[in-house]
Each structure stands twice: as structure tokens, then as C-alpha cells.
Design a protein around this motif. Structure first.
Motif, short mmCIF file in Angstrom:
data_model
loop_
_atom_site.label_atom_id
_atom_site.label_comp_id
_atom_site.label_asym_id
_atom_site.label_seq_id
_atom_site.Cartn_x
_atom_site.Cartn_y
_atom_site.Cartn_z
N THR A 22 3.90 -0.47 4.12
CA THR A 22 4.70 -1.32 3.24
C THR A 22 3.99 -2.66 3.03
O THR A 22 3.94 -3.18 1.90
CB THR A 22 6.11 -1.53 3.83
N ARG A 23 3.43 -3.21 4.09
CA ARG A 23 2.69 -4.47 3.97
C ARG A 23 1.46 -4.28 3.07
O ARG A 23 1.20 -5.09 2.19
CB ARG A 23 2.28 -4.97 5.35
N LEU A 24 0.71 -3.21 3.29
CA LEU A 24 -0.46 -2.95 2.45
C LEU A 24 -0.06 -2.76 0.99
O LEU A 24 -0.75 -3.24 0.08
CB LEU A 24 -1.22 -1.72 2.95
N ARG A 25 1.03 -2.07 0.75
CA ARG A 25 1.52 -1.88 -0.63
C ARG A 25 1.79 -3.23 -1.29
O ARG A 25 1.50 -3.42 -2.47
CB ARG A 25 2.78 -1.03 -0.64
N GLY A 26 2.37 -4.14 -0.53
CA GLY A 26 2.67 -5.46 -1.07
C GLY A 26 1.41 -6.24 -1.44
O GLY A 26 1.42 -7.04 -2.37
N GLY A 31 -4.14 -2.47 -7.26
CA GLY A 31 -4.03 -1.02 -7.30
C GLY A 31 -5.24 -0.28 -6.74
O GLY A 31 -5.52 0.84 -7.15
N ARG A 32 -5.91 -0.91 -5.79
CA ARG A 32 -7.12 -0.29 -5.23
C ARG A 32 -6.78 0.78 -4.19
O ARG A 32 -7.64 1.58 -3.84
CB ARG A 32 -8.02 -1.36 -4.64
N LEU A 33 -5.54 0.77 -3.70
CA LEU A 33 -5.11 1.76 -2.72
C LEU A 33 -4.06 2.68 -3.31
O LEU A 33 -3.26 2.28 -4.15
CB LEU A 33 -4.50 1.07 -1.49
N ALA A 34 -4.05 3.91 -2.83
CA ALA A 34 -2.98 4.87 -3.11
C ALA A 34 -2.48 5.34 -1.74
O ALA A 34 -3.20 5.26 -0.74
CB ALA A 34 -3.49 6.04 -3.94
N PHE A 35 -1.27 5.85 -1.70
CA PHE A 35 -0.65 6.20 -0.44
C PHE A 35 -0.01 7.57 -0.54
O PHE A 35 0.68 7.87 -1.51
CB PHE A 35 0.43 5.17 -0.09
N VAL A 36 -0.23 8.38 0.49
CA VAL A 36 0.36 9.72 0.55
C VAL A 36 0.99 9.89 1.93
O VAL A 36 0.33 9.72 2.96
CB VAL A 36 -0.71 10.82 0.32
N MET A 75 -8.68 1.88 8.32
CA MET A 75 -8.03 0.58 8.38
C MET A 75 -8.94 -0.52 7.83
O MET A 75 -8.51 -1.36 7.04
CB MET A 75 -7.62 0.27 9.82
N LEU A 76 -10.19 -0.51 8.24
CA LEU A 76 -11.15 -1.51 7.79
C LEU A 76 -11.28 -1.47 6.27
O LEU A 76 -11.21 -2.51 5.60
CB LEU A 76 -12.50 -1.28 8.46
N ALA A 77 -11.42 -0.29 5.72
CA ALA A 77 -11.56 -0.16 4.27
C ALA A 77 -10.30 -0.62 3.55
O ALA A 77 -10.37 -1.35 2.56
CB ALA A 77 -11.88 1.30 3.90
N ALA A 78 -9.14 -0.21 4.03
CA ALA A 78 -7.87 -0.55 3.37
C ALA A 78 -7.64 -2.06 3.35
O ALA A 78 -7.34 -2.64 2.29
CB ALA A 78 -6.71 0.16 4.04
#
Length: 137
Positions: A22-26, A31-36, A75-78
Motif C-alpha cells: 500500500t505504501r509503495l502504491r502511494g 506508474g513504474r510498478l505493477a502489483f499482483v 525490494m531494492l528495485a521497487a
């Protein structure tokens, strides 16, 4: 539509994990990340070349180029992609990586217990309008 630079495969039933996603989404304004959510019914990891046991053991990510990142590399990449690389700066230090990877794996294996100890509420699961909290510990 632009493909995300990194797709994270996370355990949506893990309270701590869900809070971090949720924090990463914020922070994911570009829009460099997607989540599954791997806990969603019908999720099949075959296309990643890993099984559910591996996905459940550690956070996985896949890059737009098709590379699979595991554990602290995900984690490092995200965090870097959302401009918060300083949060995970120790993961860049070569002599710290092995002990941090070890600690991460121990944490990941016990993430439900640690979530409870940290005060995170269990994630409710709902089916046909009936919800219950999952307590796998």
C-alpha cells in the motif's frame, strides 16, 4: 499503455506485506510498478518459471525485460523505482547483502507471526458475502 518497469508478486494475506505494498502504491506516481496478489484465487505463477512455494517464501518481481528478481533484490528495485532508494540503502552495500538477505528470508518465513507482534490486524478473506480473518499462525 506503458508496461511497468517492475511487477511485484506479493502475499495479499500478509498484513505487513499488504501495508508495505500500500505504501509503495502511494509512492508509485509514475506508474513504474505493477502489483499482483499471489493470494488471489486462480493465480498461476507458471509464466514466471517459479512455483507457489517459491513465491510464498520470498517476494518476487519481474522486470519489463523478463528478469525475475527475488527477495531483497525485488525490494531494492521497487523502492528505487519509486524514488525511495534511500529506504533500502543498506541493500546496496555488498558486505551487508548476505546477512540482510538471510534476515529477510527469516522474516518472510515468519511474516504472519511478526505481523501480529507488530500489531497488524489479519487480512479478512471474504467469499459469498461471508468474511473471516485468516490466522495462519
Amino acid at each position: 499503455m506503458k508496461t511497468a518497469d517492475l511487477t511485484l508478486y506479493f502475499d495479499g494475506q500478509c498484513p505487513f506485506c499488504l501495508a508495505e505494498i500500500t505504501r509503495l502504491r502511494g509512492w508509485n506516481q509514475a506508474g513504474r510498478l505493477a502489483f499482483v496478489d499471489i493470494a488471489e484465487p486462480g493465480f498461476d505463477p507458471t509464466f514466471l518459471g517459479v512455483d507457489m512455494t517459491a513465491l510464498d517464501r520470498e517476494l518476487h518481481g519481474s522486470t519489463a525485460a523478463g528478469d525475475v528478481l527475488v527477495g531483497i533484490d525485488s525490494m531494492l528495485a521497487a523502492y528505487t523505482l519509486v524514488g525511495k532508494g534511500w529506504f533500502v540503502l543498506p541493500l546496496r552495500v555488498s558486505f551487508l547483502r548476505p546477512p540482510l538477505a538471510y534476515l529477510y528470508r527469516k522474516f518472510a518465513r515468519n511474516r504472519y507471526r511478526i505481523s501480529a507482534l507488530m500489531g497488524y490486524e489479519p487480512v479478512p478473506t471474504c467469499k459469498d458475502g461471508v468474511c473471516s480473518a485468516r490466522h495462519p499462525f
